[in-house]
Motif scaffolding. Structure first.
Motif, short mmCIF file in Angstrom:
data_model
loop_
_atom_site.label_atom_id
_atom_site.label_comp_id
_atom_site.label_asym_id
_atom_site.label_seq_id
_atom_site.Cartn_x
_atom_site.Cartn_y
_atom_site.Cartn_z
N GLY A 84 114.12 51.50 17.72
CA GLY A 84 113.34 51.09 16.55
C GLY A 84 114.23 50.77 15.37
N LEU A 85 113.74 49.88 14.51
CA LEU A 85 114.48 49.43 13.33
C LEU A 85 113.79 49.93 12.07
N ARG A 86 114.60 50.23 11.06
CA ARG A 86 114.09 50.65 9.76
C ARG A 86 114.30 49.59 8.68
N GLU A 87 115.49 49.06 8.60
CA GLU A 87 115.81 48.11 7.54
C GLU A 87 116.77 47.06 8.06
N VAL A 88 116.71 45.91 7.42
CA VAL A 88 117.67 44.84 7.67
C VAL A 88 118.19 44.39 6.31
N HIS A 89 119.51 44.37 6.17
CA HIS A 89 120.14 44.03 4.89
C HIS A 89 121.03 42.81 5.06
N LEU A 90 121.07 42.02 4.01
CA LEU A 90 122.10 41.00 3.87
C LEU A 90 123.23 41.63 3.05
N VAL A 91 124.43 41.62 3.60
CA VAL A 91 125.56 42.29 2.96
C VAL A 91 126.59 41.24 2.58
N LEU A 92 126.97 41.26 1.31
CA LEU A 92 128.00 40.38 0.79
C LEU A 92 129.18 41.24 0.37
N ARG A 93 130.37 40.94 0.89
CA ARG A 93 131.57 41.71 0.55
C ARG A 93 132.66 40.76 0.12
N SER A 94 133.33 41.14 -0.94
CA SER A 94 134.48 40.38 -1.43
C SER A 94 135.46 41.37 -2.03
N GLY A 95 136.57 41.59 -1.34
CA GLY A 95 137.52 42.58 -1.83
C GLY A 95 136.89 43.96 -1.84
N ALA A 96 136.93 44.61 -3.01
CA ALA A 96 136.34 45.94 -3.13
C ALA A 96 134.88 45.89 -3.53
N ARG A 97 134.33 44.71 -3.78
CA ARG A 97 132.94 44.57 -4.20
C ARG A 97 132.04 44.41 -2.99
N GLU A 98 130.86 45.00 -3.09
CA GLU A 98 129.87 44.88 -2.02
C GLU A 98 128.49 44.84 -2.65
N ALA A 145 124.91 34.42 -7.81
CA ALA A 145 125.73 35.16 -8.77
C ALA A 145 126.92 35.84 -8.10
N PHE A 146 126.74 36.30 -6.88
CA PHE A 146 127.86 36.97 -6.20
C PHE A 146 128.99 35.98 -5.94
N PHE A 147 128.66 34.77 -5.52
CA PHE A 147 129.68 33.76 -5.31
C PHE A 147 130.39 33.41 -6.61
N ARG A 148 129.63 33.35 -7.68
CA ARG A 148 130.20 32.94 -8.95
C ARG A 148 131.16 34.00 -9.49
N ARG A 149 130.92 35.27 -9.12
CA ARG A 149 131.80 36.34 -9.61
C ARG A 149 132.94 36.64 -8.64
N ALA A 150 132.87 36.07 -7.45
CA ALA A 150 133.88 36.38 -6.43
C ALA A 150 135.02 35.39 -6.50
N GLY A 202 124.07 48.56 12.57
CA GLY A 202 124.70 47.54 13.40
C GLY A 202 124.92 46.29 12.57
N ALA A 203 126.07 45.69 12.71
CA ALA A 203 126.43 44.54 11.88
C ALA A 203 126.66 43.32 12.75
N SER A 204 126.31 42.18 12.20
CA SER A 204 126.53 40.92 12.88
C SER A 204 127.95 40.43 12.63
N PRO A 205 128.41 39.46 13.41
CA PRO A 205 129.66 38.79 13.03
C PRO A 205 129.51 38.16 11.65
N ALA A 206 130.62 37.92 11.01
CA ALA A 206 130.60 37.50 9.61
C ALA A 206 130.75 35.99 9.47
N ILE A 207 130.07 35.49 8.46
CA ILE A 207 130.34 34.13 7.97
C ILE A 207 131.21 34.29 6.73
N THR A 208 132.42 33.79 6.81
CA THR A 208 133.36 33.93 5.70
C THR A 208 133.30 32.68 4.83
N VAL A 209 133.01 32.92 3.57
CA VAL A 209 132.93 31.83 2.60
C VAL A 209 134.13 31.94 1.67
N VAL A 210 134.96 30.93 1.68
CA VAL A 210 136.13 30.91 0.82
C VAL A 210 135.74 30.25 -0.49
#
Length: 975
Positions: free
Chosen positions: A326-340, A366-371, A393-401
């Protein structure tokens, strides 16, 4: 033993022969008794008891052997034989024999004191011959028989105790020889076994029953219950895996039960504990623990790397998550350096094992603009494991430069510069290709064709420039509208010149083109200043990070290599971002070039300090750069928004077009004025509608309301009776019952509105209720074979509609009469309202003309203003004629047109924070195509609750210019 003492040897041998059996029996009985007692002691299982039992058994064996050796030694010496055997039977003869033996020195020799050897030997022989050997042997035999009998009795007792406590004796022996706390011989402890495996409650799986110790595969956290009848009561039984133990307890029915919670793969075995030693059962039950696996998440397109500056469309995020339980939550996670940053995509009930959906991630998020470092985009799902805690559980990542700071803005300005250059070329062509009066028809036709072609090319280039995304940055809607307005004016002038070429028409086309070029140039300068300021402020944060890295480098000791390495990497990353930003600032106009040079100069200061291992001055240089970038004013002569120049000058007046808001531009001023006029016009018109409604409300007589209220109560009861047979709860949006339930609720609202003397609201609710009944009838007709096989439901709907239609017509008539009388009483106010409405129509006309002439508003907004003007004039005429209902209806229509015009000016692509989460079943095929399952009617009661809340809200008295629109929208939702 010599020939002289041979009789003593024969006596000893005879005595041994007579007593051998009894002596053996005594020894065996003694050793057996000691061993039995030791084994009982050993059952305690403590180290002391086991050591004591082992020592006791050992000592008994040693004693028995020592006794035998001592007896053999005693009977090998003549003197000892006489003393041990003869003295007890005939002390006198035994003493005489001992004295005789004392005359010999050994080997039949006399002593050296002069005694004759022959006499001594003769005396010894006679003394030994006088010993009662036969009596000694016979008496020893008799005593041996008695002792043997006692030994046999003792042995029988020991054997009886052993047989009576055979299992305890075996347990003691097993415990005695145990090693490392485990007995070597397994024993059976439980009979009639029953094993029950109960999975954790959150899995909702059935129990598993077994009647033997068979291998089991169970989920993590399963409770395994082992029940059995003790084969040997009184023992302390436990369920063990070799490391941990769970005691068996009495179940009150003669059996014992133990419960084991499975947390790992193991083998369970019943053991009996005796102090520090356990005796296991021979068979174990292998139990394999199936762990609750982490959710599996897939992200469409991942893994991949994207260059943000090359993206022209927003990023569609489509995911699919599944879990074994069973699942409880699904999150979109954005990480850049030490920021998450985590954003909730779905909250689930823990029962659903899969989920899929998506969202659209804006390029200007806003996250892209600050990253400034690469951004990893993943989707993570949390399961419902309450035992070990939720797992992600995490999916493979899409890396945005991300691009360099200011790079998207620089690309946008470059595109606008290309547009300006193309327009300047068109202007130059028009200036050098003015049609002459002497030109023939063919020349004029060719000229007109060239004019149209250039205008079309410029229009296409404008469309491409304003519609394209530059790394997530677009031309703002406000500026787009300004450019579109100028393009339309230029195209109109060019078409006029092409249709009827003349010097005046050509001059108008040239003038429109010039104005268009000036507008684009002003936009370029204004955007350059604004983008330079915003990029500088972003770089100021990076400079702060550079200063922090320098500070940490100075604080880190020479021996702390890790801390120094982290500080150096932080400074290097910040330096790279600042260097890239300074290069992009150079493409943002004069202010950007100025600020870019400042960044480069201060980076050189930081580099010199770092090369000299001077972290303090590197930090000071970085902080000075950050402070300067937070005041992004020109270094010399120009004035920024904060009202002063940079620290390199004493401040000064700015040059036209360099201010960020571009207030010196005529077209921009005209657009701002038009927007303000439109906003004010919409507000004034809404106030006029409210004033007319208030006038009609005040003109309504209290006696009329009282009379209406009394009459309305009867009709309200009739309305409720009309829909009494309709369903109270719908069975889903695709069934007729949902429409029937909606019609019932709306009819109830109609009845309440009548009771509260609000006939206008009652009419609206009545119409909506009738519409819901019509839809219910259509659904019944489409699915009659399933929904209404007997036709009774259709008859109920027809009967309810017939009754409700009559009540709705009565309410309409009552409302019409009440409004007519109120309009007659408020005739003067209506006439005044008509005049005021006419003035508002004049203002709309002037605003539309100015906007069309100057191109200050988009064409669609101008058309909406013109529609509002027409509706307002019709409203003014109706009000002056005393037609209150028609006047109000036209007023509301005009207000909707004004609101539509305002909508044309809203929505700046610069300020999006990302789209909200959405499922793939939404009707937006451009962003999130696909389907997901919707809840079944019986699974989700949200729509019913929502419908009731809406109906209750509609039951409250309301006012305002948009209340009718709100009501229609809400009632449409209910359908």
């Amino acid at each position: 033993m010599t020939p002289l003492t041979e009789p003593l040897l024969q006596l000893a041998q005879a005595w041994r022969a007579a007593t051998r059996g009894s002596r053996r029996q005594v020894a065996i009985a003694f050793v057996a008794a000691v061993t039995l007692a030791a084994l009982f002691v050993a059952r305690h299982g403590t180290t002391r008891s086991r050591v004591g039992a082992a020592v006791a058994i050992g000592l008994s064996l040693v004693g028995a052997i020592a006794w035998r050796l001592a007896e053999r030694r005693r009977l090998s010496d003549p003197t000892r034989i006489v003393r041990g055997l003869a003295r007890r039977f005939d002390p006198a003869r035994a003493e005489r024999a001992l004295r005789a033996l004392s005359l010999l020195r050994g080997a039949d020799e006399s002593r050296a004191d002069g005694t004759s050897t022959e006499l001594a030997r003769l005396h010894v022989a006679r003394a030994l011959a006088q010993l009662p050997s036969q009596e000694i042997v016979e008496r020893a035999a008799r005593i041996a028989v008695r002792i043997g009998a006692v030994a046999i009795v003792a042995g029988v007792c020991v054997l009886g105790v052993t047989l009576a406590n055979a299992w305890s004796v075996l347990e003691g022996a097993d415990v005695l020889v145990a090693r490392q706390g485990k007995a070597p011989v397994a024993m059976t402890w439980l009979d009639d076994l029953e094993i029950v495996a109960r999975p954790p409650e959150y899995l909702h799986q059935p129990e598993h029953h077994e009647l033997a110790l068979l291998p089991m595969m169970v989920p993590y956290g399963t409770v395994v219950t082992v029940r059995g009848v003790p084969a040997h009561p009184g023992r302390r039984l436990l369920l063990s895996d070799g490391e941990n133990e769970v005691p068996f307890v009495d179940d009150g029915a003669g059996a014992q039960v133990a419960r084991w919670t499975v947390t790992r793969t193991t083998a369970l075995r019943t053991v009996a504990r005796f102090g520090q030693v356990v005796i296991p059962e021979p068979e174990a039950m292998p139990v394999e623990s199936i762990p609750d696996a982490a959710p599996v998440v897939t992200l469409e397109g991942a893994p991949k790397t994207l260059m943000l500056v090359e993206q022209t469309e927003d990023l569609p995020i489509r995911y699919e998550a599944s879990d074994d339980h069973g699942l409880r939550e699904v999150h979109l996670v954005l990480r850049s350096g030490a920021r998450e940053e985590r954003r909730v995509l779905a909250r689930l009930d823990g029962e659903q094992t899969s989920d899929k959906g998506g969202m659209v991630l804006r390029l200007r998020d806003a996250f892209f603009r600050r990253a400034h470092a690469p951004v990893e985009i993943t989707v993570e799902a949390k399961d419902n494991d309450p035992l070990t805690g939720p797992k992600w559980g995490a999916s493979p990542a899409i890396t945005v430069v991300p691009p360099d700071v200011g790079e998207p803005e620089a690309r946008r300005l470059e595109a606008l510069r290309k547009l300006r250059d193309a327009l300047v070329d068109s202007l130059a062509w028009r200036l050098s290709n003015a049609p002459a009066a002497a030109d023939g028809a063919a020349a004029r036709t060719a000229h007109a064709s060239d004019e149209r072609a250039r205008a079309s090319d410029d229009e296409k280039l404008l469309d491409d420039t304003t519609s394209q995304s530059y790394g997530g940055v677009r031309v703002p809607d406000r500026l787009r509208a300004m450019l579109r307005g100028q393009q339309q004016k230029t195209r109109a002038a060019v078409d006029a010149d092409a249709r009827a070429p003349s010097p005046a028409a050509h001059a108008a086309a040239v003038h429109a083109t010039e104005r268009w070029v000036l507008v684009v140039d002003a936009i370029i300068r204004g955007l350059g200043v604004r983008d330079s300021r915003e990029s500088a402020k972003q770089l100021a944060d990076v400079a702060d990070d550079l200063a922090l890295g320098a500070s940490q480098l100075g604080q880190a000791g020479a021996a702390d290599a890790d801390a120094r390495g982290r500080s150096v990497r932080r400074m290097d990353a910040a330096t790279t971002v600042l260097g890239g930003g300074s290069r992009q600032l150079e493409h943002l106009g004069s202010l950007g070039q100025d600020l870019g040079e400042i960044v480069e100069a201060d980076l050189l200061r930081v580099k010199r300090a770092r090369d000299g291992d001077d972290a303090t001055h590197a930090e000071l240089a970085a902080r000075d750069l950050a402070a300067r970038l937070r005041e992004p004013d020109p270094s010399f002569g120009a004035r920024g928004r904060v009202g002063r120049a940079g620290g390199e000058s004493g401040g000064g007046r700015g040059t036209p077009g360099e201010d960020g808001d571009n207030s010196g531009d005529e077209v921009d001023r005209a657009q701002q004025e038009a927007e303000q006029d439109l906003e004010q016009l919409a507000q004034d018109h809404a106030g006029e509608i409210a004033k007319m409604e208030k006038a009609l409300e005040d003109a309504t007589s209290g006696d009329e309301l009282k009379e209406l209220r009394e009459e309305a109560k009867k009709h309200a009861q009739a309305i409720r009776e009309a829909v009494r047979e309709m369903p109270t709860v719908g069975l889903g949006s695709d069934s007729w019952t949902s429409k029937g339930a909606a019609s019932r609720d709306l009819a109830e609202q109609m009845a309440r509105s009548l009771e509260q003397s609000h006939p206008d609201e009652a009419v609206q609710s009545g119409r909506s209720s009738l519409g819901a009944l019509d839809e219910a009838k259509k659904m019944l007709q489409r699915g009659s074979w399933l929904e209404d096989p007997t036709g009774q439901e259709g008859k109920r709907v027809d009967e309810a509609r017939r009754k409700l239609d009559a009540e709705e017509k009565w309410a309409e008539e009552a409302l019409r009469q009440m409004r007519q009388r109120a309009a007659e009483r408020a005739a003067s106010q209506l006439r005044q309202g008509g005049e005021d409405e006419g003035k508002l129509a004049d203002r709309a006309h002037d605003l539309g003309d100015r906007s069309r002439d100057k191109g200050s508003l988009p064409q669609k907004a101008v058309e909406s203003i013109e529609d509002a003007e027409r509706a307002a004039r019709e409203a003014a005429q109706a009000l002056q004629q005393g037609q209150a209902d028609k006047g109000l209806e036209r007023q509301r229509e005009a207000q909707r047109d004004l609101e539509a015009a305002r909508q044309q000016l809203q929505g700046d692509d610069e300020t999006g924070q990302g789209s909200p989460p959405r499922g793939e079943n939404e009707d937006d095929h451009s962003t999130a195509p696909g389907k997901v399952d919707l809840p079944k009617p019986g699974e989700h009661k949200g729509p019913e609750d929502f419908r009731r809340r809406v109906v209750q809200g509609l039951g409250q008295p309301s006012s305002g210019s948009l209340k009718d629109a709100v009501r229609r929208y809400a009632e449409g939702l209910l359908r």
